[in-house]
Write an enzyme that holds these catalytic residues in place. Structure first.
Site, PDB file in Angstrom:
ATOM      1  N   ASP A 189       0.784  -1.234   0.000  1.00 19.43           N
ATOM      2  CA  ASP A 189       0.000   0.000   0.000  1.00 19.43           C
ATOM      3  C   ASP A 189       0.817   1.286   0.000  1.00 19.43           C
ATOM      4  OD1 ASP A 189      -2.416   1.370  -0.086  1.00 19.43           O
ATOM      5  OD2 ASP A 189      -2.610   1.481   2.083  1.00 19.43           O
ATOM      6  N   HIS A 439       2.318   3.707   7.048  1.00 14.81           N
ATOM      7  CA  HIS A 439       2.214   4.515   5.833  1.00 14.81           C
ATOM      8  C   HIS A 439       0.994   5.438   5.822  1.00 14.81           C
ATOM      9  CE1 HIS A 439       0.201   0.633   4.938  1.00 14.81           C
ATOM     10  NE2 HIS A 439      -0.695   1.382   4.328  1.00 14.81           N
TER      11      HIS A 439
END
Length: 998
Positions: A189, A439
């Protein structure tokens, strides 16, 4: 970690048989670092299902992607709370998956985020834990990646990434042994991929790396050329294949093929396989799947393809997935009897990787990185390089505090954890920092309430560390005085120094070399006396608090002045300073309000335009270099979605200005200049929301630009993305350079990609790159390096120019899932967030520039830790201490010193120069581990891999052959002796040391 024998020596040590026997029988190398030996033949590569070499093998990988915070906090995600925001409950996912795995031994599942799994594991009964261990030992439940989180790759510092990987992998190792060790790195991701991350993964022992996102133009070219699987050479300094990593790009991001999502969150039809019931669809499903598989195979190189069967927070009701996957495998494979050449199987990324390795093919070689990332022509994910700049800075400060906390836990001994000031720990901050690497955390791409939660966790962790630090310093100094920590010195707030006529300052230095550091303390007197640990007077000066600081701090502090002096601290140690008030009264008025022409010290001269008050030049007086240098602030007008070409807006992820020409904040600055024996500073006032102080300390080789930006005005209903731009006379030929996660430096070029022909669609955003700790521009004679205090985005849009984005305030969402505009404010800043930061500028010849910017950047990342005590120091107090016998060589950085268990510590030493950077510093360096510490006797040593979950000499990885090149052979270098270790450029070496206090 699991081993046959708990006494293990590195390769050099094993050559010294007699010494080894002595150490063995004295028990000094008995490291309790692993669980009992597992049967390695039932997990990992040995647990893979058989494939069919003459068929197209489709590897179905059941998985879930569980963000440790994004739209909800990490706790809300785990428990399944606040489902009105997003339906997601990680505890139910793991409950359901384990239940379904037990029903069919063919089924497989991978799990990634150890931070979540750790929480779930602690809540399980012993019988359930044994059941899960059995699943792991049989390879039915496999861990991939294995860090506490799936870290961001643009905005994280390598030291924090290593720490978060270590904590996650250690838990898996100690819980499951060798079967818990991931073989594959899995970053499906993150929004672009850093070369340094790949290098770290290779040094951690991973056989391969898979990710989901890359630029849409890059993907199109790679699909056409069948280059979606490649060999990434992730270092230009480490000898191949040390940093070589096989890398695979997943076909659908990390989602299943269209039409084959059977989660409760999906709407695709289930497989209806009873012909007596309505809407029988087996034939349709099989044909659609065969088409999807064969289409995918056209853009990959082998007769093996991977399909990710899962997505965000899926498998909360795993029965839905597995019931349909069982049917899919059965019915598709039944077609082999009718001539189909497609074979479908449950698999894992490591099993898929093993099949690719078995092909013995050659693979395209890549040496750059995967930034910037765009998912369409006008959607460049380069805004998050700067998003939430205050959180980015706080994370960096907490990383520095954590390293000091870890070190003082070792140096102070057991009393650090439970001592005079109570029970302290480093683990709380360590885990908070690990979560912050996610993230959607330090990246700044989470909802506001989640960002607040990340900051709250970091603050709580720092409170736990403060107790530990106080206990340790009490032990080392012999003083029982209460220690105060002032976390708001950047806005001149510290109640103790503001109100006390006498206090002391302790400066702890986490670096392996002595440092000199400027200290600015908020005070209300006009004259002070400062003495160092030897009782010698220290030159100090008093300056009035700036107007910008008075406005930013609001009601938190009332200091009228700042006491400024330079402190010096020994390597891995502290030094104490006493401060006494000599004169009270109103603030000094010794400033000059006319525009300055220059400020200078023995190293640098900074010149200003007297008509505008702006910078005009920079000179290095030692090297006799001079460049033209102008600097100002600008803002890009953020696209609001009304652009004719696209509805894309700027948001937390995406940077999209509606013009390539930024708006200048002001062509002039009102200035105030202060000059004394400690510091010269020019205070520039551009607008009510932009100001700056240009500082030059007496012995500094860098100019400091302390900028303050905000609240960014939006009354015109226009979002703004604020930059500072440095325009110079350096002839850059459109090249500039940025660091990768704070380590190796990569060359960048405007409107250029090294591996494909770029079609330019966004002239500004498409040229932005992440800057983690430094960027520079250079020509044959001059190099201007900018060291940053946090991760930011930057570009070079003109010859001789470097711009850095400082702040973003936006009024629209960018439609990438977060569902909020990036419009930060708080009770303290109801009109919008105010952010302050520093840039450090150095001017050097290119051949020697790294000798300045490498240690400078490390000093900014690992800054001294200040603590205060009120009143006079006890005469028996130990005023100075160093944990090292001597400073480390200039090329060596002490990256990690932390307590591993009661008798051993974890040590990482790194060579901080690239092989080409410096004639003097880019050379191998040898360090003697037994002569390293002043208070610790090193009795035993064993070398580990970078993530400390394997013995180094037992780490074996798949070897891969690049196209158009011979396969690199692993070179081994022997150390001079068992205790003397040699570091080569960019090498990090990790050791477990058995120690006792001297």
């Amino acid at each position: 970690m699991s081993y046959d024998v708990v006494v293990v020596f590195n390769m050099a040590a094993r050559c010294h048989f007699v010494a080894a026997l002595l150490l063995l029988f004295s028990g000094v190398l008995s490291f309790p670092v692993g669980q009992e030996k597992r049967d390695a033949t039932t997990c990992g590569y040995q647990s893979c299902h058989a494939t069919k070499p003459t068929m197209l093998n489709v590897h179905l990988v059941p998985h879930t992607h569980d963000d440790v915070g994004w739209l909800k906090t990490v706790d809300q995600y785990f428990y399944g709370d606040r489902n009105n925001i997003q339906h997601a409950g990680v505890q139910y996912i793991l409950d359901s998956v384990v239940d379904q795995l037990l029903k069919n031994p063919d089924r497989r599942f991978i799990y990634v985020e150890t931070g979540f799994f750790y929480r779930w594991w602690k809540q399980q009964s012993s019988s359930m834990q044994q059941t899960v261990k059995q699943l792991v030992n049989q390879g039915r439940l496999e861990f991939v990646n294995g860090g506490w989180c799936m870290s961001d790759e643009a905005t994280t510092h390598y030291s924090a990434v290593i720490d978060q990987m270590t904590i996650g992998l250690r838990f898996l190792n100690e819980t499951f042994g060798i079967c818990g060790r991931p073989r594959v790195a899995w970053h499906i991701d993150p929004f672009g991929h850093a070369r340094e991350h790949a290098s770290l993964f290779a040094q951690m022992g991973y056989d391969g790396f898979f990710f989901g996102r890359l630029d849409y133009q890059d993907r199109a070219r790679r699909m056409n050329a069948k280059e979606q699987e490649l060999l990434w050479r992730a270092s230009d300094s480490l000898t191949p294949p040390l940093a070589d990593l096989f890398t695979g790009i997943l076909p659908n991001g990390y989602n299943p093929p269209e039409g084959f999502c059977w989660d409760q969150l999906c709407t695709d039809s289930p497989i209806r396989d009873d012909p007596d019931l309505e809407d029988y669809n087996v034939d349709d499903v099989v044909q659609r799947f065969l088409h999807a598989a064969k289409t995918q195979a056209l853009v990959y190189k082998t007769n093996h393809i991977i399909m990710t069967m899962g997505s965000d927070f899926q498998y909360e009701n795993a029965n839905l997935w597995y019931k349909n996957l069982d049917k899919l495998i059965r019915y598709v494979n039944d077609q082999q009897g009718n001539g189909s050449n497609v074979n479908v199987l449950y698999s894992t990324p490591s099993c898929y990787l093993q099949e690719l390795h078995k092909t013995n093919l050659t693979w395209p070689l890549k040496t750059d990185d995967f930034f910037p990332y765009a998912d369409s022509a006008h959607s460049f994910w380069t805004g998050y390089f700067t998003s939430r700049p205050a959180l980015k800075r706080y994370e960096r400060i907490c990383n520095s505090n954590l390293q000091s906390c870890n070190q003082l836990e070792v140096l102070g001994g057991p009393v650090s954890r439970k001592g005079l000031f109570g029970q302290g720990d480093s683990e709380t901050l360590r885990k908070a920092m690990a979560v912050a690497q996610h993230h959607d955390a330090v990246s700044g791409t989470e909802k506001q309430h989640v960002a607040d939660d990340y900051a709250k966790r970091l603050a709580k962790g720092w409170q736990h560390c403060q107790v530990l630090v106080s206990n340790s310093l009490a032990s080392l100094t012999g003083s029982s005085a209460e220690r105060i920590y002032c976390d708001y010195l950047n806005v001149s707030v510290c109640p103790l120094t503001e109100s006390s006529s006498k206090f002391s300052l302790s400066v702890y230095n986490p670096l392996g070399r002595s440092v000199t550091w400027p200290v600015r303390l908020p005070v209300n007197g006009t004259a002070y006396a400062v003495t160092d640990a030897q009782g010698k007077p220290v030159d100090c000066q008093v300056l009035p608090v700036s107007r910008a600081t008075q406005e930013v701090r609001r009601s938190r502090g009332f200091a009228r002045n700042e006491l400024v002096f330079q402190v010096r601290a020994p390597p891995l140690g502290y030094s104490s300073y006493s401060v006494s008030l000599l004169q009270d009264g109103p603030p000094s008025s010794s400033s000059q309000h006319q525009a300055p022409t220059s400020i200078q010290n023995e190293f640098l001269q900074v010149t200003f335009d007297p008509d505008t008050g702006l910078l005009s030049g920079l000179s290095n007086l030692k090297t006799k270099q001079t460049i033209k240098l102008s600097q100002n602030f600008y803002w890009y007008n953020a696209s609001n979605g009304n652009n004719v070409e696209s509805l894309q807006t700027s948001g937390a992820y995406i940077f999209r200005p509606n013009s390539s020409t930024p708006v200048m904040v002001s062509s002039k600055a009102r200035v105030e200049i202060f000059q004394n024996s400690v510091v010269q500073e020019v205070r520039q006032w551009f607008t009510p929301w932009v100001s700056q102080v240009v500082r030059l300390y007496a012995d500094s080789k860098a100019v400091e630009l302390e900028w303050t930006v905000g609240p960014v005005p939006v009354s015109d209903e226009q979002g703004k993305e604020v930059i500072t731009r440095l325009d110079t006379s350096i002839k850059t030929a459109e090249f500039f350079y940025t660091d990768s996660n704070g380590r190796e430096v990569l060359q960048r070029k405007k409107d250029f990609r090294p591996t494909w022909q770029l079609k330019k669609t966004e002239p500004i955003a498409g040229n932005y790159y992440p800057i983690n700790s430094r960027a520079f521009i250079k020509d044959d004679t001059d190099q201007l390096t900018v060291v940053t205090d946090r991760s930011q985005g930057g570009a070079s849009m003109y010859n001789g120019s470097l711009e850095i984005m400082l702040h973003r305030r936006l009024l629209h969402d960018d439609y990438r899932g977060v569902g909020e505009a990036l419009n930060e404010w708080s009770g303290l800043f109801p009109d919008g967030l105010v952010v302050r930061g520093r840039l450090l500028l150095s001017l050097e010849p290119p051949a020697t520039a790294a000798d300045t910017h490498r240690p400078l950047a490390q000093q900014v990342v690992s800054q001294p830790l200040l603590s205060f005590t009120k009143g006079d120091l006890n005469p028996n107090t130990r005023l100075e201490f160093s944990g090292l016998q001597a400073s480390l060589p200039s090329a060596v950085h002490l990256l990690t010193l932390s307590q591993w268990d009661q008798q051993s510590v974890l040590l990482r030493l790194e060579h901080q120069f690239q092989s080409w950077e410096s004639k003097t510093s880019s050379q191998p360096v040898t360090v003697n581990l037994q002569k390293l510490f002043s208070t610790l006797d090193v009795l035993g040593v064993s070398e580990l891999n970078l993530s400390a979950n394997q013995w180094k000499d037992e780490m074996k990885r798949f070897d891969w052959s690049p196209e158009k090149e011979e396969k690199p052979l692993l070179k081994t270098f022997e150390d001079p002796s068992v205790w003397e270790i040699t570091l080569r450029p960019m090498e990090i070496r990790t050791f477990l040391l058995r120690v006792t206090f001297k």
